[in-house]
Scaffold this motif. Structure first.
Motif, short mmCIF file in Angstrom:
data_model
loop_
_atom_site.label_atom_id
_atom_site.label_comp_id
_atom_site.label_asym_id
_atom_site.label_seq_id
_atom_site.Cartn_x
_atom_site.Cartn_y
_atom_site.Cartn_z
N LYS A 1 0.84 -1.20 0.00
CA LYS A 1 0.00 0.00 0.00
C LYS A 1 0.88 1.25 0.00
O LYS A 1 2.03 1.22 0.46
N ASP A 2 0.31 2.36 -0.45
CA ASP A 2 0.99 3.66 -0.42
C ASP A 2 2.39 3.54 -1.02
O ASP A 2 3.40 3.62 -0.32
N ILE A 3 2.45 3.39 -2.34
CA ILE A 3 3.72 3.08 -3.01
C ILE A 3 4.77 4.17 -2.90
O ILE A 3 5.96 3.92 -3.15
N PHE A 4 4.37 5.39 -2.51
CA PHE A 4 5.34 6.48 -2.44
C PHE A 4 6.00 6.58 -1.06
O PHE A 4 7.16 6.92 -0.94
N ARG A 5 5.22 6.29 0.01
CA ARG A 5 5.76 6.47 1.36
C ARG A 5 6.04 5.15 2.08
O ARG A 5 6.77 5.13 3.07
N ASN A 6 5.46 4.07 1.62
CA ASN A 6 5.68 2.78 2.24
C ASN A 6 7.17 2.45 2.26
O ASN A 6 7.84 2.53 1.22
N PRO A 7 7.73 2.08 3.41
CA PRO A 7 9.18 1.81 3.46
C PRO A 7 9.61 0.63 2.59
O PRO A 7 10.79 0.50 2.27
N GLU A 8 8.66 -0.22 2.18
CA GLU A 8 9.00 -1.35 1.32
C GLU A 8 8.81 -1.02 -0.16
O GLU A 8 9.08 -1.87 -1.01
N ALA A 9 8.32 0.17 -0.47
CA ALA A 9 8.08 0.54 -1.86
C ALA A 9 9.40 0.83 -2.57
O ALA A 9 10.38 1.25 -1.95
N ILE A 10 9.41 0.64 -3.87
CA ILE A 10 10.64 0.79 -4.65
C ILE A 10 11.21 2.19 -4.56
O ILE A 10 12.42 2.39 -4.57
N PHE A 11 10.32 3.20 -4.41
CA PHE A 11 10.80 4.58 -4.34
C PHE A 11 11.62 4.82 -3.07
O PHE A 11 12.59 5.56 -3.08
N ARG A 12 11.23 4.17 -1.96
CA ARG A 12 11.98 4.34 -0.72
C ARG A 12 13.27 3.53 -0.74
O ARG A 12 14.23 3.84 -0.04
N PHE A 13 13.30 2.44 -1.50
CA PHE A 13 14.53 1.68 -1.65
C PHE A 13 15.57 2.53 -2.38
O PHE A 13 16.74 2.59 -2.01
N CYS A 14 15.12 3.17 -3.46
CA CYS A 14 16.05 3.93 -4.30
C CYS A 14 16.45 5.25 -3.69
O CYS A 14 17.57 5.73 -3.90
N GLU A 15 15.55 5.88 -2.94
CA GLU A 15 15.82 7.20 -2.36
C GLU A 15 15.31 7.21 -0.92
O GLU A 15 14.21 7.66 -0.62
#
Length: 332
Positions: A33-47
């Motif tokens: 869920k919440d692909i931008f802020r979720n700590p498991e989302a790819i965006f948080r992995f990259c940045e």
């Protein structure tokens, strides 16, 4: 080799992933869920962004990168701008292909159409009189579809990403069929269809002879800086005896979101009919199928469920453009 490169396989691979994702979703998989802020989302992995310290929560896991904790609640790594009104929507900046071709070749094709309409003497002189066709383009068009290695495409997929083939095929159609005096009508007549990438077209001697006359130049910073605002391309055709005809720089060819000269609806209607003729047995069947699509805003949810329903048994039969299908080997 040609079919294995990224461009040749991209459509098949993306379709495969789409079908796989659909089947997963049908079985209940929804992803994080919440692909931008979720700590498991790819965006948080990259940045990674600063999250909750592990000590402040028993549920947090302290994985620190520099001074940033990826795990735990944290902001999006980039600004999220949400809107519900106005007219500046991304879809309004989308481009349409007027026929079948690699998008970045649109500038060269429009340069060709403009030259042929403006200078009918080019066609009157004939293919043998054409000495050289030089295309000046920007990066990445110059490096991808202008690659000299793509002057010998062997598959539909490699031909679709060969500017030499795309331009030569349209020029060969003009040499064979002639050309109207109107820029709009010329685009409608010369529009590239699936059959233009079939085996017969792919190995047509006249088309291949034209391909050998095509050269490419990189336009340098002056061209590169104008992309992606436009598709900066120019074409010069040299005729034996010294005559030279130049298209000038093309920025916004028909189909480009910033083009204001072409009748886009008419061109797309021609393209749709061209593609529909491959599938539908007659004009009435084509128009019946098209009706709900052109009236999509007024359809009910129930109507939308069946908007693409089609009886494939009624599909028009025609020879395969790639030639006869191979006979299956029963021993395999």
């Amino acid at each position: 080799k040609q079919l294995s490169d990224s461009k040749g396989a991209s459509a098949a691979l993306s379709t495969e992933v789409a079908v796989l994702s659909m089947r997963r979703a049908m079985r209940g998989f929804i992803g994080p869920k919440d692909i931008f802020r979720n700590p498991e989302a790819i965006f948080r992995f990259c940045e990674p962004t600063t999250g909750v310290d592990a000590k402040s929560s028993q549920n947090s896991i302290d994985i620190t990168l520099g001074n940033k904790a990826r795990w735990g609640q944290g902001p999006s790594p980039f600004n999220l701008v949400l809107t519900h009104s106005g007219s500046d929507f991304a879809i309004c900046g989308m481009h349409f292909k007027i026929g079948l071709y690699e998008h970045q070749s649109a500038g060269a094709l429009d340069g060709l159409v403009s030259l042929l309409v403006k200078e009918p003497s080019i066609l009157k002189a004939g293919a043998d009189a054409i000495e050289r066709i030089n295309v000046v383009a920007y990066e990445p068009a110059f490096g991808i579809i202008g690659d000299p290695a793509k002057k010998d495409p062997r598959t539909r997929q490699s031909a679709d990403h060969s500017m030499a083939f795309i331009v030569s095929r349209m020029l060969q159609k003009a040499l064979t069929q002639g050309i109207p005096s109107s820029h709009q009508e010329a685009w409608k007549l010369l529009m590239l269809a699936p059959v233009d990438y079939g085996r017969e077209a792919l190995f047509d001697p006249a088309t291949r002879a034209l391909m050998q006359k095509i050269t490419f130049d990189h336009g340098g910073p002056d061209y590169d800086k104008r992309y992606p605002d436009g598709i900066p391309t120019s074409m010069e055709i040299n005729i034996k005896g010294g005559a030279k005809f130049s298209s000038g720089m093309v920025m916004y060819p028909p189909g480009h979101a910033r083009n204001t000269t072409a009748d886009l609806k008419e061109l797309l209607s021609t393209k749709n009919k061209m593609m529909g003729d491959i599938v539908f047995a007659d004009t009435a069947s084509y128009e019946e199928f098209l009706k709900p699509l052109t009236n999509i805003k007024a359809l009910s949810p129930a109507d939308l469920q069946d908007i693409y329903s089609f009886d494939w048994n009624k599909m028009r039969q025609h020879p395969c453009i790639d030639g006869a299908r191979p006979t299956p080997n029963s021993k395999l």
